[in-house]
Design a protein around this motif. Structure first.
Motif, PDB file in Angstrom:
ATOM      1  N   MET A 128       0.833  -1.208   0.000  1.00  0.00           N
ATOM      2  CA  MET A 128       0.000   0.000   0.000  1.00  0.00           C
ATOM      3  C   MET A 128       0.868   1.258   0.000  1.00  0.00           C
ATOM      4  N   THR A 129       0.518   2.180  -0.873  1.00  0.00           N
ATOM      5  CA  THR A 129       1.276   3.427  -0.944  1.00  0.00           C
ATOM      6  C   THR A 129       0.486   4.548  -0.285  1.00  0.00           C
ATOM      7  N   VAL A 130       1.127   5.242   0.659  1.00  0.00           N
ATOM      8  CA  VAL A 130       0.472   6.359   1.335  1.00  0.00           C
ATOM      9  C   VAL A 130       0.641   7.608   0.480  1.00  0.00           C
ATOM     10  N   LYS A 131      -0.475   8.247   0.158  1.00  0.00           N
ATOM     11  CA  LYS A 131      -0.414   9.484  -0.631  1.00  0.00           C
ATOM     12  C   LYS A 131      -0.243  10.663   0.324  1.00  0.00           C
ATOM     13  N   VAL A 132       0.813  11.448   0.084  1.00  0.00           N
ATOM     14  CA  VAL A 132       1.208  12.483   1.041  1.00  0.00           C
ATOM     15  C   VAL A 132       1.206  13.873   0.399  1.00  0.00           C
ATOM     16  N   ALA A 133       0.707  14.849   1.154  1.00  0.00           N
ATOM     17  CA  ALA A 133       0.837  16.263   0.787  1.00  0.00           C
ATOM     18  C   ALA A 133       1.693  16.952   1.833  1.00  0.00           C
ATOM     19  N   ILE A 134       2.448  17.960   1.410  1.00  0.00           N
ATOM     20  CA  ILE A 134       3.198  18.774   2.356  1.00  0.00           C
ATOM     21  C   ILE A 134       2.638  20.190   2.274  1.00  0.00           C
ATOM     22  N   ASN A 135       2.093  20.672   3.373  1.00  0.00           N
ATOM     23  CA  ASN A 135       1.567  22.039   3.394  1.00  0.00           C
ATOM     24  C   ASN A 135       2.607  22.955   4.035  1.00  0.00           C
ATOM     25  N   GLY A 136       3.251  23.772   3.198  1.00  0.00           N
ATOM     26  CA  GLY A 136       4.358  24.608   3.689  1.00  0.00           C
ATOM     27  C   GLY A 136       5.654  24.031   3.168  1.00  0.00           C
ATOM     28  N   PHE A 137       6.361  24.785   2.316  1.00  0.00           N
ATOM     29  CA  PHE A 137       7.538  24.239   1.627  1.00  0.00           C
ATOM     30  C   PHE A 137       8.750  25.082   2.006  1.00  0.00           C
ATOM     31  N   GLY A 138       8.960  25.228   3.321  1.00  0.00           N
ATOM     32  CA  GLY A 138      10.114  25.980   3.813  1.00  0.00           C
ATOM     33  C   GLY A 138      11.162  25.031   4.353  1.00  0.00           C
ATOM     34  N   THR A 139      11.836  25.436   5.409  1.00  0.00           N
ATOM     35  CA  THR A 139      12.955  24.683   5.981  1.00  0.00           C
ATOM     36  C   THR A 139      12.603  23.214   6.231  1.00  0.00           C
ATOM     37  N   ILE A 140      11.492  22.962   6.922  1.00  0.00           N
ATOM     38  CA  ILE A 140      11.105  21.578   7.224  1.00  0.00           C
ATOM     39  C   ILE A 140      10.397  20.945   6.028  1.00  0.00           C
ATOM     40  N   GLY A 141       9.490  21.681   5.420  1.00  0.00           N
ATOM     41  CA  GLY A 141       8.664  21.126   4.346  1.00  0.00           C
ATOM     42  C   GLY A 141       9.481  20.589   3.182  1.00  0.00           C
ATOM     43  N   LYS A 142      10.486  21.343   2.759  1.00  0.00           N
ATOM     44  CA  LYS A 142      11.254  20.873   1.598  1.00  0.00           C
ATOM     45  C   LYS A 142      12.046  19.613   1.934  1.00  0.00           C
ATOM     46  N   ARG A 143      12.506  19.531   3.171  1.00  0.00           N
ATOM     47  CA  ARG A 143      13.264  18.342   3.576  1.00  0.00           C
ATOM     48  C   ARG A 143      12.365  17.112   3.703  1.00  0.00           C
ATOM     49  N   VAL A 144      11.186  17.292   4.299  1.00  0.00           N
ATOM     50  CA  VAL A 144      10.271  16.152   4.435  1.00  0.00           C
ATOM     51  C   VAL A 144       9.792  15.715   3.048  1.00  0.00           C
ATOM     52  N   ALA A 145       9.546  16.678   2.162  1.00  0.00           N
ATOM     53  CA  ALA A 145       9.118  16.339   0.794  1.00  0.00           C
ATOM     54  C   ALA A 145      10.166  15.456   0.113  1.00  0.00           C
ATOM     55  N   GLU A 146      11.427  15.846   0.198  1.00  0.00           N
ATOM     56  CA  GLU A 146      12.488  15.050  -0.432  1.00  0.00           C
ATOM     57  C   GLU A 146      12.607  13.677   0.226  1.00  0.00           C
ATOM     58  N   ALA A 147      12.395  13.618   1.534  1.00  0.00           N
ATOM     59  CA  ALA A 147      12.451  12.332   2.240  1.00  0.00           C
ATOM     60  C   ALA A 147      11.290  11.435   1.816  1.00  0.00           C
ATOM     61  N   VAL A 148      10.111  12.011   1.619  1.00  0.00           N
ATOM     62  CA  VAL A 148       8.955  11.227   1.159  1.00  0.00           C
ATOM     63  C   VAL A 148       9.244  10.637  -0.224  1.00  0.00           C
ATOM     64  N   LEU A 149       9.871  11.450  -1.093  1.00  0.00           N
ATOM     65  CA  LEU A 149      10.206  10.966  -2.448  1.00  0.00           C
ATOM     66  C   LEU A 149      11.131   9.749  -2.406  1.00  0.00           C
TER      67      LEU A 149
END
Lengths: 349, 349
Positions: free
Chosen positions: B1-22
């Protein structure tokens, strides 16, 4: 033909040039030397790359870090040595390089006379062919020369007046300053930077310098009188066409200071946030008749790395300037335009 | 199962979590949202990942940055949203997340009550299973909890007194300070960090905090009274066995301050010099009977990234704690020991 390369001094510049050499298909990194046993020495040792001056063998033995041999043994195996020892020390090592007949590249911390030839790719790559020694000029001079040689070739320069706002220390230098002062550097004008430019490019230039409490970049404020009236577009075109100069549109991007430039390099995934490119703030470019103002930022730790790689080729091979720039810039992942920057960032890797 | 994820806020934390999700094979990054058009927004747009709040559509249209849709449209497509908006703003967005029935992970800038459950992997991963909301505690609290939950499980903690020496601003924040003061933070004791720890781990803890002029890391001075007499070896063993705690041998390595820790991360080729691991100075570990002192450094921009990835799994899947840690840490390239650090550096890539 593969050029066998040694790096003497494995600090800020040495480790970066070593990694850049490892990326070149026409070069082989035979070894690096270090005088202090620390984590970087240990990492080089794990790869069998660590050589040390004979008098330091005991220190490394004590610390349990295995060495592959001495500096003398290393020099016997190579065609070119890149001297990345602290400023003024390269002069002392020159005798050793002479002894082994190895070509040597010095850094900007040495005087021009140590090599007798100061090098900057965009200005005088071809003149270096066949020479035994060359000196890659310092980070600030490299930054100045990339713009000055470009504009001198394209338009012609009458006069340059510039202020160099220098960083106080590199990021890892916890014992250097200033941390709360602005230091005229030196207080007796001019600063050495303009004089250093003239070892490569014969123009009317005078520079002043101050040191400020920051670790990440230098910033230059340039005032240039050109040989003819120009438009801002013409300047932009010349800078954008030149290799290793990155024009940054501040308004569009939000990148309006050195900290944001470094954040951009971090977002690009650049190792150690290195920016080998000279960064010019697009909005700072102001033209009035023959007079030009602009501000540019220099990443002091990494800007000279491409020039060191080119200098190795210029001294030891017949590779042309254009081919060397192409090889160096593509292997190091340098970008030409801000669109390229965006493409790299959008990988989100 | 793949979890579909959104990141709300693409700053210091958001950009890092986004890249980690990828990087996760059990997650899909559907989109990120940003409220200001800048270079990062443009990069996200190039990948078709950029969504914006409806009221910001005009701003982005004006700047010529193409968007894939609105925040509301994004929320309809995902299972989990990671709220990485500035502190206190997540509370406002909670209503929108509720509207779309999407699970949400908040950051430490929100109050505990916004999620009703504060999360730290090593302490309470299992309790998060099936919850609708979780709050990943702040960088400082995450750093504290990694060590405290480890020692509490292994030995038992009676009391903690700690001083948090905080960085004044993140590297890109050119308008924040202090730049020449030490600020009691707050001057009315205790600081909120100890209170925040207690939202996850119920122990006797009091913390004080000061802010200093540096951008790279926080440093904690911990004084812990354990439930029994221990040896330094036992402490070392416990810390070295725990995930996401990196014990650094300062004497051997020469890494004796936060600047050198960051230089190490740069030499490791960590993107943006991120150090997701908590760094403990080995030589600072001092034991006397039940009493333990130690100093540890927290990379404020990146330490919570692994916990955010784990929190997504804890809320939206049945993956076990051990398996989530394994997946997160291997995909993000986390290291366990200083020998691993040396191996990474010795790649010289």
């Amino acid at each position: 033909m593969t050029v066998k390369v040694a790096i003497n001094g494995f600090g800020t510049i040495g480790k970066r040039v070593a990694e850049a050499v490892l990326k070149q298909d026409d070069m082989e990194l035979v070894g690096v030397t270090k005088t202090r046993p620390d984590y970087l020495a240990k990492a080089a040792s794990l790869r069998g790359l660590l050589y040390v001056p004979e008098e330091k063998l005991q220190d490394f033995e004590k610390s349990g870090i295995e060495v592959a041999g001495t500096l003398d043994e290393l020099l016997r195996k190579v065609d070119v040595v890149v001297d990345a020892t602290p400023g003024g020390i390269g002069k002392e090592y020159k005798k050793v390089y002479e002894k082994y007949g190895v070509k040597a590249i010095f850094q900007g911390g040495e005087k021009h006379e140590v090599a007798g030839f100061s090098f900057s790719t965009l200005c005088n790559y071809e003149e270096a062919h066949g020479k035994q020694y060359a000196r890659v000029v310092s980070c600030n001079t490299t930054g100045l020369l990339r713009v000055l040689c470009t504009l001198h070739k394209e338009i012609g320069i009458e006069k340059v007046r510039a202020t160099i706002v220098r960083r106080g220390a590199d990021p890892h230098e916890t014992k250097r300053g200033p941390i709360n002062a602005i230091v005229p550097n030196p207080v007796t004008l001019p600063s050495h930077h303009g004089i250093d430019v003239r070892t490569v490019l014969d123009i009317d230039i005078a520079t002043t310098a101050v040191v400020v409490p920051t670790t990440i970049m230098h910033l230059h404020v340039l005032n240039i009188v050109l040989k003819e009236n120009v438009s801002k577009e013409k300047i932009l075109e010349a800078l954008e066409a030149a290799p290793r100069i990155l024009v940054i549109p501040s308004e569009f991007s939000g990148i309006k200071d050195t900290a944001k430039i470094i954040e951009m390099a971090r977002d690009m995934g650049r190792k150690r946030y290195d920016l080998n490119e000279l960064a010019v703030f697009e909005e700072s470019i102001s033209v009035n008749g023959k007079e030009l103002f602009l501000m540019q930022a220099v990443h002091q730790e990494s800007i000279v790395v491409p020039e060191n790689i080119d200098a190795i080729r210029a001294l030891a091979t017949n590779v042309s300037k254009e081919e060397s720039i192409r090889k160096t810039d593509s292997t190091l992942g340098l970008v030409k335009t801000f669109d390229d920057v965006l493409k790299v960032i959008s990988r989100f890797e």
